[in-house]
Design a protein around this motif. Structure first.
Motif, PDB file in Angstrom:
ATOM      1  N   TYR A   1       0.853  -1.178   0.000  1.00  0.00           N
ATOM      2  CA  TYR A   1       0.000   0.000   0.000  1.00  0.00           C
ATOM      3  C   TYR A   1       0.895   1.235   0.000  1.00  0.00           C
ATOM      4  O   TYR A   1       1.897   1.288   0.716  1.00  0.00           O
ATOM      5  CB  TYR A   1      -0.896  -0.004   1.235  1.00  0.00           C
TER       6      TYR A   1
ATOM      7  N   VAL B   1      -5.086   2.165   7.067  1.00  0.00           N
ATOM      8  CA  VAL B   1      -4.198   1.425   6.170  1.00  0.00           C
ATOM      9  C   VAL B   1      -4.436  -0.076   6.294  1.00  0.00           C
ATOM     10  O   VAL B   1      -4.502  -0.798   5.292  1.00  0.00           O
ATOM     11  CB  VAL B   1      -2.731   1.764   6.468  1.00  0.00           C
TER      12      VAL B   1
ATOM     13  N   ARG C   1      -7.478  -1.065   4.369  1.00  0.00           N
ATOM     14  CA  ARG C   1      -7.267  -1.011   2.929  1.00  0.00           C
ATOM     15  C   ARG C   1      -6.381  -2.159   2.454  1.00  0.00           C
ATOM     16  O   ARG C   1      -6.593  -2.733   1.384  1.00  0.00           O
ATOM     17  CB  ARG C   1      -6.646   0.325   2.539  1.00  0.00           C
ATOM     18  N   GLN C   2      -5.358  -2.489   3.225  1.00  0.00           N
ATOM     19  CA  GLN C   2      -4.510  -3.617   2.857  1.00  0.00           C
ATOM     20  C   GLN C   2      -5.323  -4.898   2.782  1.00  0.00           C
ATOM     21  O   GLN C   2      -5.179  -5.689   1.842  1.00  0.00           O
ATOM     22  CB  GLN C   2      -3.385  -3.773   3.870  1.00  0.00           C
TER      23      GLN C   2
ATOM     24  N   SER D   1      -7.654  -4.894  -0.310  1.00  0.00           N
ATOM     25  CA  SER D   1      -6.974  -4.956  -1.608  1.00  0.00           C
ATOM     26  C   SER D   1      -5.998  -6.115  -1.718  1.00  0.00           C
ATOM     27  O   SER D   1      -5.316  -6.260  -2.734  1.00  0.00           O
ATOM     28  CB  SER D   1      -6.220  -3.636  -1.867  1.00  0.00           C
TER      29      SER D   1
ATOM     30  N   LEU E   1      -3.189  -6.701   0.032  1.00  0.00           N
ATOM     31  CA  LEU E   1      -1.811  -6.246   0.120  1.00  0.00           C
ATOM     32  C   LEU E   1      -1.237  -6.569   1.490  1.00  0.00           C
ATOM     33  O   LEU E   1      -1.951  -6.559   2.493  1.00  0.00           O
ATOM     34  CB  LEU E   1      -1.740  -4.725  -0.115  1.00  0.00           C
TER      35      LEU E   1
ATOM     36  N   LEU F   1       3.764  -2.099   3.019  1.00  0.00           N
ATOM     37  CA  LEU F   1       3.502  -0.664   3.081  1.00  0.00           C
ATOM     38  C   LEU F   1       4.720   0.095   2.578  1.00  0.00           C
ATOM     39  O   LEU F   1       5.854  -0.199   2.981  1.00  0.00           O
ATOM     40  CB  LEU F   1       3.187  -0.245   4.523  1.00  0.00           C
TER      41      LEU F   1
ATOM     42  N   LYS G   1      -0.408   5.558  -7.366  1.00  0.00           N
ATOM     43  CA  LYS G   1      -1.167   4.670  -6.488  1.00  0.00           C
ATOM     44  C   LYS G   1      -2.224   5.432  -5.685  1.00  0.00           C
ATOM     45  O   LYS G   1      -3.260   4.874  -5.313  1.00  0.00           O
ATOM     46  CB  LYS G   1      -0.216   3.964  -5.511  1.00  0.00           C
TER      47      LYS G   1
ATOM     48  N   LYS H   1      -7.861   2.672  -2.940  1.00  0.00           N
ATOM     49  CA  LYS H   1      -7.707   1.228  -3.004  1.00  0.00           C
ATOM     50  C   LYS H   1      -6.263   0.794  -2.832  1.00  0.00           C
ATOM     51  O   LYS H   1      -5.974  -0.178  -2.130  1.00  0.00           O
ATOM     52  CB  LYS H   1      -8.259   0.708  -4.332  1.00  0.00           C
ATOM     53  N   TYR H   2      -5.337   1.526  -3.479  1.00  0.00           N
ATOM     54  CA  TYR H   2      -3.927   1.133  -3.439  1.00  0.00           C
ATOM     55  C   TYR H   2      -3.018   2.175  -2.795  1.00  0.00           C
ATOM     56  O   TYR H   2      -1.821   1.932  -2.633  1.00  0.00           O
ATOM     57  CB  TYR H   2      -3.417   0.844  -4.856  1.00  0.00           C
ATOM     58  N   GLY H   3      -3.571   3.318  -2.426  1.00  0.00           N
ATOM     59  CA  GLY H   3      -2.748   4.341  -1.805  1.00  0.00           C
ATOM     60  C   GLY H   3      -3.594   5.505  -1.346  1.00  0.00           C
ATOM     61  O   GLY H   3      -4.757   5.657  -1.747  1.00  0.00           O
TER      62      GLY H   3
END
Length: 397
Positions: free
Chosen positions: A66, A116, A119-120, A123, A125, A128, A308, A316-318
């Motif tokens: 992320y 975070v 979100r990780q 998604s 992930l 970080l 991102k 989603k990714y950042g």
């Protein structure tokens, strides 16, 4: 607005003319091609494209991390007239009005990292990548240290800081390096005389020597690398050749990378008179080659990939987070009134409420009436850089 996906072909390749043939730049690598590899319309022949795909040059390597940018402080001890965080000009002065001053606290760090983690998980992930940003982030050194320390629990795989460099002491540099920081980016606005007229303290006075001294001490006492950004404008273009020589004499080039960036109008009245031209491209080419000869690392050209943070809606990714926990689509709007798109505590606002606030960083300093000129300029500089890397045996290094 850019809507992104995580598909492999999300990054279109580039095809640029070199001294001998063509350079293909794809998300998976670089290849040199001859005229015979292209159609009369100067596109890839189908069999050539198929071969490049089989070699993986079209393939985007999926990231497992992320991408998080956190402003630890929005205040700044400098008063640069062109800063995109200025709200207006200070004609003849060094204290332009800025976005509201806020500092990151322990409570907000907890909110950000909880965000975070969510979100990780959503998604898929497990790592970080952290960018510490400002204002001047080192106006809040405690916040920087705590953020790095606590980010380790979220799979921290890389961390960098964007700083003006004037507040970085060897002791603080060692602390940050020990907590996972890997590089510090600082900016120079031309050689010393130009820089000290442009990049000034809010209370007056230049900053060139202070930045150089801090970077020299940092690289002598820590493992941190230094990323030198050179802003190029009509105000300083004539002195950049001398700047490259001065930096090479004062710093250890083997510990530094350097890149040159044309600076335009950030929207607060800074005069933008440096046109994209063959002469300017030739200057960029000369600076890059001299920097390489002096031992600096110069970033290789690459295909443009989505950011991102701002190219994908809803984080989603950042994400970009202000010290008060407010979410923004991009670092260029962080802290600016009316551009908030959510909070770390509550997540993103509904899309219909952020439609007009979701901007991207891609063309922040570009001139809308000269996008073709900018593209031609970039291609000319990048092709010459690849030609030189190849001719000197550095392309495969």
């Amino acid at each position: 607005m850019i809507e992104g996906s995580n598909r492999e072909e999300e990054a279109p390749p580039r095809l640029i003319r070199g001294e001998r043939g063509w350079w293909f730049l794809g998300p998976g690598g670089i290849a040199r091609l001859g005229d015979g590899h292209l159609t009369p319309a100067r596109t890839l022949r189908p069999d050539v494209e198929r071969g490049l795909r089989e070699q993986g040059l079209f393939t985007v390597r999926p990231s497992r991390s992320y991408s998080l940018t956190v402003l630890t402080a929005t205040g700044c001890n400098l008063g640069c007239a062109y800063c995109f965080q200025n709200l207006d000009q200070d004609a003849g002065g060094t204290s332009p009005p800025r976005i509201a001053s806020v500092r990151l606290t322990s409570g907000v760090i907890a909110e950000i990292l909880t965000f975070v983690g969510r979100r990780q998980a959503e998604s898929g992930l497990d790592g970080l990548v952290l960018t510490i940003f400002g204002g001047e982030p080192l106006l809040n050194p405690r916040g920087c240290r705590e953020l790095l320390e606590r980010a380790a629990g979220y799979g921290l795989r890389g961390a960098g800081m964007i700083s003006n460099g004037t507040l970085l002491t060897p002791r603080l540099a060692r602390q940050l390096a020990g907590l996972g920081l890997r590089f510090v980016q600082v900016t120079f606005d031309g050689d010393r005389p130009d820089h000290d007229r442009i990049r000034v303290r809010r209370k007056g006075g230049g900053t060139f020597d202070a930045i150089v001294d801090a970077m020299a001490a940092m690289t002598e006492t820590t493992s941190l690398r230094c990323d030198l950004r050179v802003n190029v404008s009509a105000r300083n273009v004539a002195g950049v050749d001398a700047l490259v020589e001065r930096l090479a004499a004062a710093l250890d080039p083997s510990r530094c990378s350097i890149h040159f960036a044309r600076v335009g109008d950030a929207g607060v009245g800074y005069e933008d008179t440096l046109a994209y031209s063959d002469d300017l491209a030739d200057r960029f080419i000369r600076w890059q080659r001299r920097a390489l000869d002096l031992g600096f690392a110069v970033p290789r050209p690459r295909v443009r990939r989505p950011c991102k943070a701002c190219s994908y809606r809803d984080g989603k990714y950042g994400a970009v987070v202000n010290p008060d926990g407010a979410l923004y689509s991009c670092w260029t709007t962080a802290g600016r009134p009316g551009w908030r798109v959510g909070t770390a505590r509550d997540g993103y606002l509904p899309r219909e409420r952020t439609e007009d606030r979701w901007v991207t960083c891609e063309d922040t300093y570009g001139r809308a009436d000269d996008t073709r000129g900018a593209a031609r300029f970039r291609d000319r500089v990048d092709a010459a850089h690849l030609d030189h890397l190849s001719a000197t045996g550095r392309l495969r290094a």
